[in-house]
Design a protein around this motif. Structure first.
Motif, PDB file in Angstrom:
ATOM      1  N   LYS A 149       0.817  -1.213   0.000  1.00  0.00           N
ATOM      2  CA  LYS A 149       0.000   0.000   0.000  1.00  0.00           C
ATOM      3  C   LYS A 149       0.851   1.264   0.000  1.00  0.00           C
ATOM      4  O   LYS A 149       0.419   2.298  -0.476  1.00  0.00           O
ATOM      5  CB  LYS A 149      -0.921   0.012   1.219  1.00  0.00           C
ATOM      6  CG  LYS A 149      -1.965  -1.069   1.194  1.00  0.00           C
ATOM      7  CD  LYS A 149      -2.826  -1.001   2.420  1.00  0.00           C
ATOM      8  CE  LYS A 149      -3.815  -2.157   2.427  1.00  0.00           C
ATOM      9  NZ  LYS A 149      -4.618  -2.165   3.630  1.00  0.00           N
ATOM     10  N   GLU A 150       2.070   1.214   0.532  1.00  0.00           N
ATOM     11  CA  GLU A 150       2.897   2.409   0.660  1.00  0.00           C
ATOM     12  C   GLU A 150       3.205   3.077  -0.676  1.00  0.00           C
ATOM     13  O   GLU A 150       3.062   4.292  -0.791  1.00  0.00           O
ATOM     14  CB  GLU A 150       4.179   2.082   1.411  1.00  0.00           C
ATOM     15  CG  GLU A 150       3.945   1.794   2.873  1.00  0.00           C
ATOM     16  CD  GLU A 150       5.201   1.361   3.601  1.00  0.00           C
ATOM     17  OE1 GLU A 150       6.278   1.379   2.983  1.00  0.00           O
ATOM     18  OE2 GLU A 150       5.086   1.007   4.772  1.00  0.00           O
ATOM     19  N   PRO A 151       3.637   2.360  -1.723  1.00  0.00           N
ATOM     20  CA  PRO A 151       3.920   3.047  -2.984  1.00  0.00           C
ATOM     21  C   PRO A 151       2.675   3.691  -3.597  1.00  0.00           C
ATOM     22  O   PRO A 151       2.764   4.759  -4.183  1.00  0.00           O
ATOM     23  CB  PRO A 151       4.452   1.946  -3.892  1.00  0.00           C
ATOM     24  CG  PRO A 151       4.936   0.886  -2.981  1.00  0.00           C
ATOM     25  CD  PRO A 151       4.055   0.970  -1.768  1.00  0.00           C
ATOM     26  N   LYS A 193      -0.338  10.874  -3.255  1.00  0.00           N
ATOM     27  CA  LYS A 193       0.041  12.153  -2.639  1.00  0.00           C
ATOM     28  C   LYS A 193       0.815  13.017  -3.623  1.00  0.00           C
ATOM     29  O   LYS A 193       0.626  14.229  -3.685  1.00  0.00           O
ATOM     30  CB  LYS A 193       0.892  11.911  -1.391  1.00  0.00           C
ATOM     31  CG  LYS A 193       0.108  11.420  -0.207  1.00  0.00           C
ATOM     32  CD  LYS A 193       1.024  11.252   0.996  1.00  0.00           C
ATOM     33  CE  LYS A 193       0.289  10.735   2.196  1.00  0.00           C
ATOM     34  NZ  LYS A 193       1.191  10.556   3.355  1.00  0.00           N
ATOM     35  N   LYS A 194       1.699  12.400  -4.388  1.00  0.00           N
ATOM     36  CA  LYS A 194       2.499  13.152  -5.350  1.00  0.00           C
ATOM     37  C   LYS A 194       1.607  13.751  -6.443  1.00  0.00           C
ATOM     38  O   LYS A 194       1.753  14.923  -6.803  1.00  0.00           O
ATOM     39  CB  LYS A 194       3.552  12.235  -5.977  1.00  0.00           C
ATOM     40  CG  LYS A 194       4.578  12.971  -6.802  1.00  0.00           C
ATOM     41  CD  LYS A 194       5.562  12.017  -7.439  1.00  0.00           C
ATOM     42  CE  LYS A 194       6.600  11.584  -6.434  1.00  0.00           C
ATOM     43  NZ  LYS A 194       7.712  10.832  -7.056  1.00  0.00           N
ATOM     44  N   VAL A 219       0.001   4.940  -1.998  1.00  0.00           N
ATOM     45  CA  VAL A 219      -0.316   6.151  -1.246  1.00  0.00           C
ATOM     46  C   VAL A 219       0.681   7.247  -1.594  1.00  0.00           C
ATOM     47  O   VAL A 219       0.308   8.407  -1.776  1.00  0.00           O
ATOM     48  CB  VAL A 219      -0.321   5.856   0.272  1.00  0.00           C
ATOM     49  CG1 VAL A 219      -0.439   7.124   1.070  1.00  0.00           C
ATOM     50  CG2 VAL A 219      -1.450   4.906   0.616  1.00  0.00           C
ATOM     51  N   HIS A 220       1.949   6.901  -1.698  1.00  0.00           N
ATOM     52  CA  HIS A 220       2.974   7.889  -2.042  1.00  0.00           C
ATOM     53  C   HIS A 220       2.697   8.488  -3.418  1.00  0.00           C
ATOM     54  O   HIS A 220       2.810   9.700  -3.606  1.00  0.00           O
ATOM     55  CB  HIS A 220       4.355   7.232  -2.006  1.00  0.00           C
ATOM     56  CG  HIS A 220       5.460   8.163  -2.365  1.00  0.00           C
ATOM     57  ND1 HIS A 220       5.856   9.192  -1.545  1.00  0.00           N
ATOM     58  CD2 HIS A 220       6.247   8.234  -3.466  1.00  0.00           C
ATOM     59  CE1 HIS A 220       6.834   9.845  -2.123  1.00  0.00           C
ATOM     60  NE2 HIS A 220       7.097   9.283  -3.283  1.00  0.00           N
ATOM     61  N   ASN A 221       2.333   7.656  -4.393  1.00  0.00           N
ATOM     62  CA  ASN A 221       2.038   8.151  -5.739  1.00  0.00           C
ATOM     63  C   ASN A 221       0.805   9.035  -5.749  1.00  0.00           C
ATOM     64  O   ASN A 221       0.782  10.047  -6.450  1.00  0.00           O
ATOM     65  CB  ASN A 221       1.869   6.990  -6.709  1.00  0.00           C
ATOM     66  CG  ASN A 221       3.181   6.296  -7.007  1.00  0.00           C
ATOM     67  OD1 ASN A 221       4.243   6.869  -6.817  1.00  0.00           O
ATOM     68  ND2 ASN A 221       3.112   5.057  -7.455  1.00  0.00           N
TER      69      ASN A 221
END
Length: 82
Positions: free
Chosen positions: A23-25, A31-32, A27-29
């Protein structure tokens, strides 16, 4: 109580609990992308109506400065200095 993870033979790293790793990548994408969209909108708003954008910045600054002033007055009252 959490169950113990199995141990690994020497030289092999022990297993980890990586249930949130996938899930981390994502969510990071997200947000970006949201950040870039917000930046693009702000640039668009400034170029299409600079007077209104200036008014918004001025009003926002007044709200922030009044908030800090009120916070200072509150702590002065709490400390019986005001």
């Amino acid at each position: 109580m959490r169950p113990e993870l199995p141990t690994a033979p020497p030289g092999i790293p022990p297993p980890t609990d990586d249930t949130n790793r996938t899930k981390e990548p994502i969510v990071h994408n997200v947000k970006k992308v949201v950040g870039w969209l917000l930046a693009a909108f702000l640039i668009y708003a400034i170029f299409t109506s600079p007077g209104r954008a200036g008014d918004i910045v001025h009003t926002s600054w007044e709200i922030v400065s009044q908030g800090f002033s009120s916070l200072g007055s509150f702590f002065d009252a709490v400390l019986n200095r005001g």
